[in-house]
Write a protein that holds these residues in place. Structure first.
Motif, PDB file in Angstrom:
ATOM      1  N   ASN A 138      87.047  75.899  43.498  1.00 48.90           N
ATOM      2  CA  ASN A 138      85.724  76.337  43.076  1.00 48.90           C
ATOM      3  C   ASN A 138      85.084  75.326  42.128  1.00 48.90           C
ATOM      4  OD1 ASN A 138      84.105  78.865  41.224  1.00 48.90           O
ATOM      5  ND2 ASN A 138      83.783  78.538  43.397  1.00 48.90           N
ATOM      6  N   ARG A 139      83.758  75.359  42.069  1.00 49.71           N
ATOM      7  CA  ARG A 139      83.003  74.448  41.215  1.00 49.71           C
ATOM      8  C   ARG A 139      81.999  75.224  40.373  1.00 49.71           C
ATOM      9  NH1 ARG A 139      81.578  70.058  46.026  1.00 49.71           N
ATOM     10  NH2 ARG A 139      83.725  69.389  46.430  1.00 49.71           N
ATOM     11  N   ILE A 140      81.495  74.592  39.345  1.00 51.04           N
ATOM     12  CA  ILE A 140      80.511  75.226  38.474  1.00 51.04           C
ATOM     13  C   ILE A 140      79.088  74.970  38.947  1.00 51.04           C
ATOM     14  CG2 ILE A 140      80.357  73.275  36.850  1.00 51.04           C
ATOM     15  CD1 ILE A 140      80.347  76.924  35.761  1.00 51.04           C
ATOM     16  N   VAL A 141      78.862  73.839  39.627  1.00 50.79           N
ATOM     17  CA  VAL A 141      77.501  73.434  39.993  1.00 50.79           C
ATOM     18  C   VAL A 141      77.222  73.612  41.477  1.00 50.79           C
ATOM     19  CG1 VAL A 141      75.849  71.519  40.044  1.00 50.79           C
ATOM     20  CG2 VAL A 141      77.372  71.809  38.070  1.00 50.79           C
ATOM     21  N   THR A 142      78.088  73.110  42.323  1.00 54.44           N
ATOM     22  CA  THR A 142      77.811  73.092  43.763  1.00 54.44           C
ATOM     23  C   THR A 142      78.673  74.103  44.511  1.00 54.44           C
ATOM     24  OG1 THR A 142      79.406  71.292  44.069  1.00 54.44           O
ATOM     25  CG2 THR A 142      77.100  70.683  43.749  1.00 54.44           C
ATOM     26  N   GLY A 147      77.307  79.271  53.267  1.00 60.60           N
ATOM     27  CA  GLY A 147      76.678  80.447  53.850  1.00 60.60           C
ATOM     28  C   GLY A 147      76.331  80.299  55.309  1.00 60.60           C
ATOM     29  N   ASP A 148      77.130  79.523  56.049  1.00 58.67           N
ATOM     30  CA  ASP A 148      76.829  79.273  57.458  1.00 58.67           C
ATOM     31  C   ASP A 148      77.733  80.074  58.387  1.00 58.67           C
ATOM     32  OD1 ASP A 148      79.100  77.949  56.754  1.00 58.67           O
ATOM     33  OD2 ASP A 148      78.587  76.044  57.706  1.00 58.67           O
ATOM     34  N   GLY A 149      78.077  81.296  57.991  1.00 55.98           N
ATOM     35  CA  GLY A 149      78.914  82.144  58.832  1.00 55.98           C
ATOM     36  C   GLY A 149      80.389  81.933  58.548  1.00 55.98           C
ATOM     37  N   GLY A 156      84.571  78.980  48.042  1.00 53.56           N
ATOM     38  CA  GLY A 156      83.517  79.902  47.648  1.00 53.56           C
ATOM     39  C   GLY A 156      82.255  79.236  47.148  1.00 53.56           C
ATOM     40  N   VAL A 157      81.319  80.070  46.729  1.00 48.93           N
ATOM     41  CA  VAL A 157      80.094  79.570  46.120  1.00 48.93           C
ATOM     42  C   VAL A 157      80.379  79.215  44.668  1.00 48.93           C
ATOM     43  CG1 VAL A 157      78.608  80.880  47.671  1.00 48.93           C
ATOM     44  CG2 VAL A 157      79.319  81.907  45.503  1.00 48.93           C
ATOM     45  N   SER A 158      79.480  78.483  44.043  1.00 45.76           N
ATOM     46  CA  SER A 158      79.707  78.007  42.678  1.00 45.76           C
ATOM     47  C   SER A 158      79.863  79.163  41.696  1.00 45.76           C
ATOM     48  CB  SER A 158      78.541  77.124  42.239  1.00 45.76           C
ATOM     49  OG  SER A 158      77.384  77.916  42.002  1.00 45.76           O
TER      50      SER A 158
END
Length: 207
Positions: A138-142, A147-149, A156-158
């Motif tokens: 995981n990252r803090i910024v990116t 979200g492409d299925g 995961g998301v940031s």
């Protein structure tokens, strides 16, 4: 996302909780926590609904990931009790270090586990639960997941984009410990951007 009905039974502090899931048919894709560091047991395909089984005989296979289940809500003791005066829960928001990568499997030796045991053993503050929301890579910024299925990328998301889901909307949370940024720097994100991302998380958490 689905939420079960409440199950009225006591869960001792620090206890292992077994959750059984029945899949009536094949599943082509599933949400999964890649680094569970806990062994899960599965029954063979076609063996029927084994969720009521209390023995281990039917569960002949193993998994090293956590599929489907994203969390368990547990009600704390009454505020009137001696050890339940409502200090709230702690969320550890991080990457693989928080997720426990490198710690001993099946031993609960991730640093959030150690923190939980220390809080349970402390007289002050009273008992606080610890929610480990570490995600490896995981990252803090990116975002790692765009979200492409269906995707095999499990980072995961940031942290900024999952803050609402994983921290702010969790019941009883009053404290968040953030341990992120290493993966951003390794991916080429500037130190200034990482610092700005951490400040943004802190500001939203304090709002």
């Amino acid at each position: 996302q689905a939420v079960s009905d409440p199950a009225p039974f006591a869960v001792p502090a620090g206890a292992q909780l077994l959750v059984s899931i029945h899949l009536p048919g094949p599943v082509e894709a599933a949400p999964v926590h890649a680094h569970a560091l806990r062994t899960s047991w599965i029954s063979p395909p076609g063996s029927g609904d084994r969720t009521a089984d209390t023995g281990a005989k039917a569960f002949t296979g193993t998994l090293k990931t956590w599929p489907f289940l994203t969390g368990v809500d547990v009600s704390s003791p009454s505020p009137r009790s001696a050890r339940g005066s409502g200090t709230g829960a702690v969320v550890t928001l991080g990457d693989s270090i928080t997720d426990g990568v490198g710690s001993t499997a099946d031993a609960d030796n991730r640093w959030p586990d150690v923190l939980s045991r220390r809080l349970l053993g402390a007289d002050r503050p009273p008992v606080q639960s610890v929610l480990n929301h570490g995600i490896s890579a995981n990252r803090i910024v990116t975002d790692r997941y765009l979200g492409d299925g269906v995707s095999r990328i499990t980072g995961g998301v940031s942290a900024q984009n999952r803050l609402e889901r994983d921290v702010l909307s969790q019941p009883g949370v009053r404290t968040v410990v953030v341990f992120e940024g290493i993966n951003d720097l390794r991916a080429g994100t500037s130190p200034e951007e990482v610092a700005a991302g951490l400040r943004a998380v802190a500001e939203r958490a304090r709002a």
